[in-house]
Design a protein around this motif. Structure first.
Motif, mmCIF file in Angstrom:
data_model
loop_
_atom_site.group_PDB
_atom_site.id
_atom_site.type_symbol
_atom_site.label_atom_id
_atom_site.label_comp_id
_atom_site.label_asym_id
_atom_site.label_seq_id
_atom_site.Cartn_x
_atom_site.Cartn_y
_atom_site.Cartn_z
ATOM 1 N N LYS A 197 44.838 -50.843 88.081
ATOM 2 C CA LYS A 197 45.373 -51.938 87.412
ATOM 3 C C LYS A 197 44.446 -52.156 86.108
ATOM 4 O O LYS A 197 45.174 -52.470 85.049
ATOM 5 N N PHE A 198 43.509 -51.607 86.079
ATOM 6 C CA PHE A 198 42.699 -51.609 84.727
ATOM 7 C C PHE A 198 43.634 -50.557 83.714
ATOM 8 O O PHE A 198 43.678 -51.141 82.431
ATOM 9 N N ASN A 199 43.912 -49.498 84.238
ATOM 10 C CA ASN A 199 44.737 -48.569 83.160
ATOM 11 C C ASN A 199 46.022 -49.324 82.929
ATOM 12 O O ASN A 199 46.498 -49.139 81.765
ATOM 13 N N LYS A 200 46.723 -49.985 83.597
ATOM 14 C CA LYS A 200 47.755 -50.861 82.988
ATOM 15 C C LYS A 200 47.352 -51.781 82.175
ATOM 16 O O LYS A 200 47.982 -52.276 80.985
ATOM 17 N N LEU A 201 46.119 -52.486 82.158
ATOM 18 C CA LEU A 201 45.525 -53.413 81.142
ATOM 19 C C LEU A 201 45.159 -52.554 79.878
ATOM 20 O O LEU A 201 45.667 -53.012 78.784
ATOM 21 N N VAL A 202 44.825 -51.361 79.981
ATOM 22 C CA VAL A 202 44.734 -50.505 78.922
ATOM 23 C C VAL A 202 45.849 -50.291 78.149
ATOM 24 O O VAL A 202 45.907 -50.317 77.007
ATOM 25 N N ASN A 203 46.854 -49.979 78.725
ATOM 26 C CA ASN A 203 48.212 -49.769 78.022
ATOM 27 C C ASN A 203 48.884 -50.837 77.468
ATOM 28 O O ASN A 203 49.631 -50.724 76.432
ATOM 29 N N LEU A 218 52.804 -59.397 72.020
ATOM 30 C CA LEU A 218 52.734 -60.590 72.616
ATOM 31 C C LEU A 218 53.408 -60.430 74.000
ATOM 32 O O LEU A 218 54.616 -60.809 74.241
ATOM 33 N N ASP A 219 52.927 -59.584 75.101
ATOM 34 C CA ASP A 219 53.566 -59.346 76.256
ATOM 35 C C ASP A 219 52.671 -60.283 77.346
ATOM 36 O O ASP A 219 51.496 -59.834 77.636
ATOM 37 N N TYR A 220 53.470 -61.192 77.701
ATOM 38 C CA TYR A 220 52.596 -61.961 78.693
ATOM 39 C C TYR A 220 52.372 -61.296 80.309
ATOM 40 O O TYR A 220 51.857 -61.871 80.830
ATOM 41 N N ARG A 221 52.973 -60.118 80.533
ATOM 42 C CA ARG A 221 52.544 -59.526 81.516
ATOM 43 C C ARG A 221 51.132 -58.893 81.588
ATOM 44 O O ARG A 221 50.491 -59.136 82.496
ATOM 45 N N LEU A 222 50.585 -58.944 80.205
ATOM 46 C CA LEU A 222 49.078 -58.688 80.108
ATOM 47 C C LEU A 222 48.399 -59.735 80.705
ATOM 48 O O LEU A 222 47.330 -59.504 81.566
ATOM 49 N N LYS A 223 48.723 -61.105 80.710
ATOM 50 C CA LYS A 223 48.003 -61.976 81.139
ATOM 51 C C LYS A 223 48.046 -62.231 82.924
ATOM 52 O O LYS A 223 47.185 -62.275 83.596
ATOM 53 N N GLU A 224 49.600 -61.916 83.231
ATOM 54 C CA GLU A 224 49.470 -61.799 84.873
ATOM 55 C C GLU A 224 48.843 -60.586 85.324
ATOM 56 O O GLU A 224 48.080 -60.723 86.558
ATOM 57 N N GLU A 225 48.840 -59.713 84.755
ATOM 58 C CA GLU A 225 48.171 -58.207 85.169
ATOM 59 C C GLU A 225 46.701 -58.457 85.157
ATOM 60 O O GLU A 225 45.737 -58.251 86.034
#
Length: 264
Positions: free
Chosen positions: A55-61, A19-26
Protein backbone atom coordinates in the motif's frame (compact mmCIF):
# COMPACT_ATOMS: atom_id res chain seq x y z
CA UNK A 1 -22.39 27.62 -25.01
CA UNK A 2 -23.01 24.07 -26.19
CA UNK A 3 -22.01 20.86 -24.42
CA UNK A 4 -18.71 20.48 -26.25
CA UNK A 5 -17.70 24.05 -25.44
CA UNK A 6 -18.52 23.49 -21.77
CA UNK A 7 -16.35 20.37 -21.73
CA UNK A 8 -13.48 22.25 -23.36
CA UNK A 9 -13.78 25.07 -20.82
CA UNK A 10 -13.77 22.61 -17.94
CA UNK A 11 -10.69 20.90 -19.35
CA UNK A 12 -8.95 24.25 -19.81
CA UNK A 13 -9.50 25.20 -16.17
CA UNK A 14 -8.56 21.76 -14.83
CA UNK A 15 -4.96 22.77 -14.22
CA UNK A 16 -3.46 20.42 -11.62
CA UNK A 17 -1.71 17.51 -13.36
CA UNK A 18 -0.98 15.63 -10.12
CA UNK A 19 -4.36 16.09 -8.42
CA UNK A 20 -5.31 12.42 -8.19
CA UNK A 21 -7.94 11.82 -5.51
CA UNK A 22 -7.05 8.15 -5.44
CA UNK A 23 -4.12 9.28 -3.28
CA UNK A 24 -6.58 10.45 -0.63
CA UNK A 25 -8.51 7.19 -0.75
CA UNK A 26 -5.38 5.05 -0.69
CA UNK A 27 -3.98 7.07 2.23
CA UNK A 28 -7.13 6.45 4.25
CA UNK A 29 -6.97 2.72 3.48
CA UNK A 30 -3.29 2.64 4.49
CA UNK A 31 -4.05 4.55 7.70
CA UNK A 32 -6.86 2.19 8.70
CA UNK A 33 -4.77 -0.92 8.12
CA UNK A 34 -1.80 0.60 9.95
CA UNK A 35 -3.94 1.43 12.99
CA UNK A 36 -5.45 -2.05 13.08
CA UNK A 37 -2.05 -3.69 12.66
CA UNK A 38 -0.73 -1.87 15.71
CA UNK A 39 -3.72 -2.41 18.00
CA UNK A 40 -6.25 -5.01 16.86
CA UNK A 41 -5.60 -8.47 18.35
CA UNK A 42 -7.11 -10.21 15.31
CA UNK A 43 -4.99 -8.37 12.75
CA UNK A 44 -1.78 -10.35 12.02
CA UNK A 45 1.33 -8.21 12.27
CA UNK A 46 3.68 -10.32 10.12
CA UNK A 47 1.25 -10.63 7.22
CA UNK A 48 0.13 -7.03 7.35
CA UNK A 49 3.63 -5.59 7.29
CA UNK A 50 3.93 -6.92 3.74
CA UNK A 51 0.47 -5.62 2.81
CA UNK A 52 1.31 -2.23 4.28
CA UNK A 53 4.47 -2.09 2.22
CA UNK A 54 2.45 -2.74 -0.94
CA UNK A 55 0.00 0.00 0.00
CA UNK A 56 2.86 2.36 0.79
CA UNK A 57 4.41 1.72 -2.61
CA UNK A 58 1.12 2.84 -4.17
CA UNK A 59 1.34 6.05 -2.17
CA UNK A 60 4.92 6.53 -3.37
CA UNK A 61 3.84 6.21 -6.99
CA UNK A 62 1.07 8.78 -6.54
CA UNK A 63 2.68 11.25 -4.12
CA UNK A 64 6.36 11.43 -5.10
CA UNK A 65 6.32 13.63 -8.18
CA UNK A 66 9.97 14.71 -8.06
CA UNK A 67 12.34 12.13 -9.51
CA UNK A 68 15.17 13.04 -7.15
CA UNK A 69 12.98 12.53 -4.08
CA UNK A 70 14.16 9.41 -2.18
CA UNK A 71 10.63 8.17 -1.45
CA UNK A 72 11.50 4.55 -2.14
CA UNK A 73 13.80 4.55 0.90
CA UNK A 74 11.19 5.89 3.28
CA UNK A 75 9.33 2.64 4.03
CA UNK A 76 12.29 0.81 5.62
CA UNK A 77 13.08 3.81 7.82
CA UNK A 78 9.40 4.20 8.74
CA UNK A 79 8.94 0.52 9.54
CA UNK A 80 11.93 0.63 11.89
CA UNK A 81 10.29 3.54 13.77
CA UNK A 82 6.92 1.83 14.31
CA UNK A 83 7.88 0.02 17.57
CA UNK A 84 8.97 3.35 19.10
CA UNK A 85 5.75 5.04 17.93
CA UNK A 86 3.66 2.21 19.39
CA UNK A 87 5.51 2.51 22.69
CA UNK A 88 4.65 6.23 22.83
CA UNK A 89 1.01 5.53 21.99
CA UNK A 90 0.76 2.99 24.79
CA UNK A 91 2.04 5.68 27.16
CA UNK A 92 -0.60 8.07 25.81
CA UNK A 93 -3.33 5.49 26.50
CA UNK A 94 -2.03 4.89 30.01
CA UNK A 95 -1.98 8.63 30.67
CA UNK A 96 -5.62 8.89 29.66
CA UNK A 97 -6.58 5.95 31.87
CA UNK A 98 -4.78 7.41 34.88
CA UNK A 99 -6.14 10.95 34.41
CA UNK A 100 -9.76 10.43 33.38
CA UNK A 101 -12.11 9.12 36.10
CA UNK A 102 -14.67 8.30 33.39
CA UNK A 103 -12.39 5.73 31.75
CA UNK A 104 -13.34 2.20 32.77
CA UNK A 105 -10.64 0.16 31.03
CA UNK A 106 -7.57 0.49 28.84
CA UNK A 107 -9.52 -1.20 26.03
CA UNK A 108 -12.05 1.63 26.16
CA UNK A 109 -9.26 4.16 25.61
CA UNK A 110 -7.98 2.46 22.47
CA UNK A 111 -11.42 1.86 20.96
CA UNK A 112 -13.67 4.70 22.11
CA UNK A 113 -11.59 7.81 22.82
CA UNK A 114 -11.40 10.21 19.86
CA UNK A 115 -8.51 12.04 21.52
CA UNK A 116 -6.43 8.88 21.53
CA UNK A 117 -7.27 8.13 17.90
CA UNK A 118 -6.26 11.66 16.85
CA UNK A 119 -2.96 11.37 18.75
CA UNK A 120 -2.30 7.94 17.22
CA UNK A 121 -2.76 9.11 13.64
CA UNK A 122 -0.72 12.24 14.38
CA UNK A 123 2.23 10.21 15.69
CA UNK A 124 2.07 7.86 12.70
CA UNK A 125 1.89 10.81 10.29
CA UNK A 126 4.55 12.87 12.06
CA UNK A 127 7.28 10.34 11.36
CA UNK A 128 6.51 10.44 7.63
CA UNK A 129 6.54 14.25 7.84
CA UNK A 130 9.98 14.17 9.48
CA UNK A 131 11.27 12.00 6.64
CA UNK A 132 9.99 14.51 4.09
CA UNK A 133 7.33 12.27 2.54
CA UNK A 134 5.03 14.65 0.61
CA UNK A 135 1.31 15.24 1.24
CA UNK A 136 0.46 11.83 2.75
CA UNK A 137 1.13 12.87 6.39
CA UNK A 138 -1.27 15.80 5.99
CA UNK A 139 -3.89 13.55 4.41
CA UNK A 140 -3.53 11.17 7.36
CA UNK A 141 -4.10 13.86 10.00
CA UNK A 142 -6.94 15.38 7.99
CA UNK A 143 -8.57 11.94 7.92
CA UNK A 144 -8.35 11.85 11.72
CA UNK A 145 -9.59 15.46 11.82
CA UNK A 146 -12.69 14.49 9.86
CA UNK A 147 -13.40 11.60 12.20
CA UNK A 148 -12.66 13.26 15.55
CA UNK A 149 -12.83 17.04 15.17
CA UNK A 150 -9.17 17.26 16.26
CA UNK A 151 -6.85 19.11 13.87
CA UNK A 152 -3.17 18.37 14.58
CA UNK A 153 -0.71 19.38 11.90
CA UNK A 154 1.79 16.54 11.32
CA UNK A 155 4.66 18.99 11.73
CA UNK A 156 3.91 19.62 15.41
CA UNK A 157 6.22 18.11 18.03
CA UNK A 158 4.52 16.26 20.90
CA UNK A 159 6.23 14.58 23.84
CA UNK A 160 5.28 11.54 25.91
CA UNK A 161 2.01 10.80 27.72
CA UNK A 162 -0.19 13.30 25.89
CA UNK A 163 -3.90 13.46 26.76
CA UNK A 164 -6.67 15.22 24.83
CA UNK A 165 -9.92 14.98 26.83
CA UNK A 166 -13.22 15.08 24.92
CA UNK A 167 -11.18 16.12 21.88
CA UNK A 168 -13.65 18.00 19.67
CA UNK A 169 -12.48 21.36 18.33
CA UNK A 170 -8.81 21.07 19.29
CA UNK A 171 -6.36 22.78 16.89
CA UNK A 172 -2.58 22.32 17.14
CA UNK A 173 -0.48 24.20 14.58
CA UNK A 174 2.48 23.06 12.54
CA UNK A 175 5.28 24.53 14.66
CA UNK A 176 3.73 23.93 18.09
CA UNK A 177 5.98 22.13 20.58
CA UNK A 178 4.37 20.14 23.40
CA UNK A 179 6.53 18.51 26.06
CA UNK A 180 5.73 15.53 28.31
CA UNK A 181 2.63 14.85 30.43
CA UNK A 182 0.50 17.62 28.94
CA UNK A 183 -3.28 17.46 29.19
CA UNK A 184 -5.67 19.57 27.11
CA UNK A 185 -9.43 19.75 26.83
CA UNK A 186 -11.91 20.34 24.04
CA UNK A 187 -11.79 23.54 22.00
CA UNK A 188 -8.16 24.39 22.81
CA UNK A 189 -6.22 26.23 20.09
CA UNK A 190 -2.44 26.36 19.88
CA UNK A 191 -2.18 28.77 16.99
CA UNK A 192 -0.35 31.63 15.31
CA UNK A 193 -0.80 35.31 16.12
CA UNK A 194 -1.41 36.03 12.46
CA UNK A 195 -1.09 34.29 9.11
CA UNK A 196 1.29 35.38 6.36
CA UNK A 197 3.01 33.25 3.73
CA UNK A 198 6.43 34.77 4.44
CA UNK A 199 6.29 33.16 7.92
CA UNK A 200 6.38 29.69 6.39
CA UNK A 201 9.82 28.77 7.79
CA UNK A 202 9.41 30.45 11.18
CA UNK A 203 8.06 29.18 14.49
CA UNK A 204 4.52 30.54 14.62
CA UNK A 205 2.89 28.42 17.30
CA UNK A 206 3.45 28.20 21.07
CA UNK A 207 5.59 25.90 23.20
CA UNK A 208 3.90 24.02 26.05
CA UNK A 209 6.30 22.75 28.70
CA UNK A 210 5.86 19.55 30.72
CA UNK A 211 2.99 18.85 33.17
CA UNK A 212 0.75 21.64 31.85
CA UNK A 213 -3.06 21.41 31.87
CA UNK A 214 -5.05 23.56 29.44
CA UNK A 215 -8.79 23.68 30.01
CA UNK A 216 -11.62 23.97 27.49
CA UNK A 217 -11.65 26.68 24.81
CA UNK A 218 -8.39 28.30 25.88
CA UNK A 219 -6.50 29.97 23.03
CA UNK A 220 -2.70 30.24 23.12
CA UNK A 221 -1.03 32.06 20.23
CA UNK A 222 2.43 32.97 18.97
CA UNK A 223 5.74 31.30 18.26
CA UNK A 224 7.50 33.05 21.14
CA UNK A 225 4.79 32.16 23.66
CA UNK A 226 5.94 29.57 26.21
CA UNK A 227 3.69 28.08 28.87
CA UNK A 228 5.94 27.20 31.78
CA UNK A 229 5.96 23.73 33.30
CA UNK A 230 3.38 22.71 35.93
CA UNK A 231 1.07 25.56 34.91
CA UNK A 232 -2.72 25.44 34.63
CA UNK A 233 -4.50 27.46 31.94
CA UNK A 234 -8.14 28.01 32.73
CA UNK A 235 -11.03 27.70 30.30
CA UNK A 236 -11.64 30.49 27.77
CA UNK A 237 -8.29 32.15 28.50
CA UNK A 238 -6.71 34.16 25.65
CA UNK A 239 -2.91 34.10 25.87
CA UNK A 240 -0.40 35.78 23.57
CA UNK A 241 2.56 36.11 25.97
CA UNK A 242 4.65 33.63 27.93
CA UNK A 243 3.52 32.27 31.29
CA UNK A 244 6.08 31.47 34.06
CA UNK A 245 6.33 27.94 35.46
CA UNK A 246 3.92 26.91 38.25
CA UNK A 247 1.35 29.53 37.23
CA UNK A 248 -2.43 29.48 37.17
CA UNK A 249 -4.05 31.57 34.45
CA UNK A 250 -7.80 32.07 34.38
CA UNK A 251 -10.46 34.07 32.60
CA UNK A 252 -12.86 35.70 35.02
CA UNK A 253 -16.25 36.26 33.42
CA UNK A 254 -18.96 38.33 35.02
CA UNK A 255 -22.02 36.20 35.57
CA UNK A 256 -25.29 37.73 36.73
CA UNK A 257 -28.32 35.71 37.76
CA UNK A 258 -31.69 37.37 37.86
CA UNK A 259 -34.43 35.38 39.57
CA UNK A 260 -38.05 36.24 39.02
CA UNK A 261 -39.98 36.97 42.21
CA UNK A 262 -42.08 34.11 43.53
CA UNK A 263 -45.79 34.82 43.66
CA UNK A 264 -47.22 33.72 46.99
Amino acid sequence: MDKQQIIEELQRHKKQPYLDYRLKEETESFTNLLFYTLFDVNTPVAKNVDVLEEKFNKLVNMACWELESPCTKVWENYLAKLPEILEKLNLDAEAILSCDPASLSIQEIYMAYPGFYAIAIFRLAHELHVQGFPLVPRLMTEYAHRQTGVDINPGAQIGKSFFIDHATGVVIGETAVIHDNVKIYQGVTLGALYVAKNLEKTKRHPTIMSNVTIYANATILGGETVIGENSVIGGNAWITASVPPNSTVFHKPEIKIKTAPTNV
